[in-house]
Design an enzyme around this catalytic site. Structure first.
Site, PDB file in Angstrom:
ATOM      1  N   TYR A  22       1.163  -1.210  -0.296  1.00  0.00           N
ATOM      2  CA  TYR A  22       0.264   0.342  -0.212  1.00  0.00           C
ATOM      3  C   TYR A  22       0.954   1.467   0.074  1.00  0.00           C
ATOM      4  CZ  TYR A  22      -3.983  -3.478   0.904  1.00  0.00           C
ATOM      5  OH  TYR A  22      -4.511  -3.820   1.201  1.00  0.00           O
ATOM      6  N   HIS A  97      -9.153   0.230  -5.921  1.00  0.00           N
ATOM      7  CA  HIS A  97      -8.289  -0.556  -5.616  1.00  0.00           C
ATOM      8  C   HIS A  97      -6.251  -0.145  -5.122  1.00  0.00           C
ATOM      9  CE1 HIS A  97     -11.570  -2.913  -3.853  1.00  0.00           C
ATOM     10  NE2 HIS A  97     -12.317  -3.293  -5.318  1.00  0.00           N
TER      11      HIS A  97
END
Length: 137
Positions: A22, A97
């Site tokens: 991330y 996402h």
């Protein structure tokens, strides 16, 4: 133009959580960059780890905003209730996402919300949010 960004569970930990997947930047920091990049767009940001709060927020803005970028996190793969909330509102929702959900664990390959969203962006990191804003513009 009003565009909302809604992030789901565990995305409040961006910058700390699994940086290899991330990245190292918090969403709050990235959101400031988005606002600077799109000064003529009224951007709002909401994050919750609670499914019902996300649904309530979709209901609250889903008839007045021009677009919603939704990163439902883990609820993407499990929540019929979020899917129904998206179906119930007028504002188009774009699924976003940060990671490529199709290159991860098999249970992440199925999105419950994709069929009721106008499209999906995944695997492009935080840039996916900017691309989503560009779509609505």
């Amino acid at each position: 133009m009003q565009i909302a960004i809604i992030n789901g569970p565990n995305l409040n930990l961006l910058g700390k959580r699994e940086p290899g997947i991330y990245g190292n930047e918090s969403f709050e920091s990235y959101f400031e960059k988005l606002k600077a990049q799109y000064p003529n767009v009224q951007l709002t940001y909401f994050q919750s780890n609670i499914e019902g709060e996300m649904i309530n927020h979709l209901h609250e803005i889903g008839f007045s905003f021009d677009g919603i970028l939704l990163n439902a996190g883990g609820y993407t793969h499990t929540s019929v209730a979020l899917r129904d909330a998206i179906s119930a509102i007028k504002t188009p929702v774009l699924e976003v996402h940060i990671s490529n959900i199709h290159a991860r664990e098999e249970f992440r390959h199925k999105s419950m919300i994709a069929p009721v969203c106008v499209g999906s962006i995944c695997g492009l990191g935080m840039k996916g949010y900017a691309l989503g804003i560009g779509y609505f513009l």
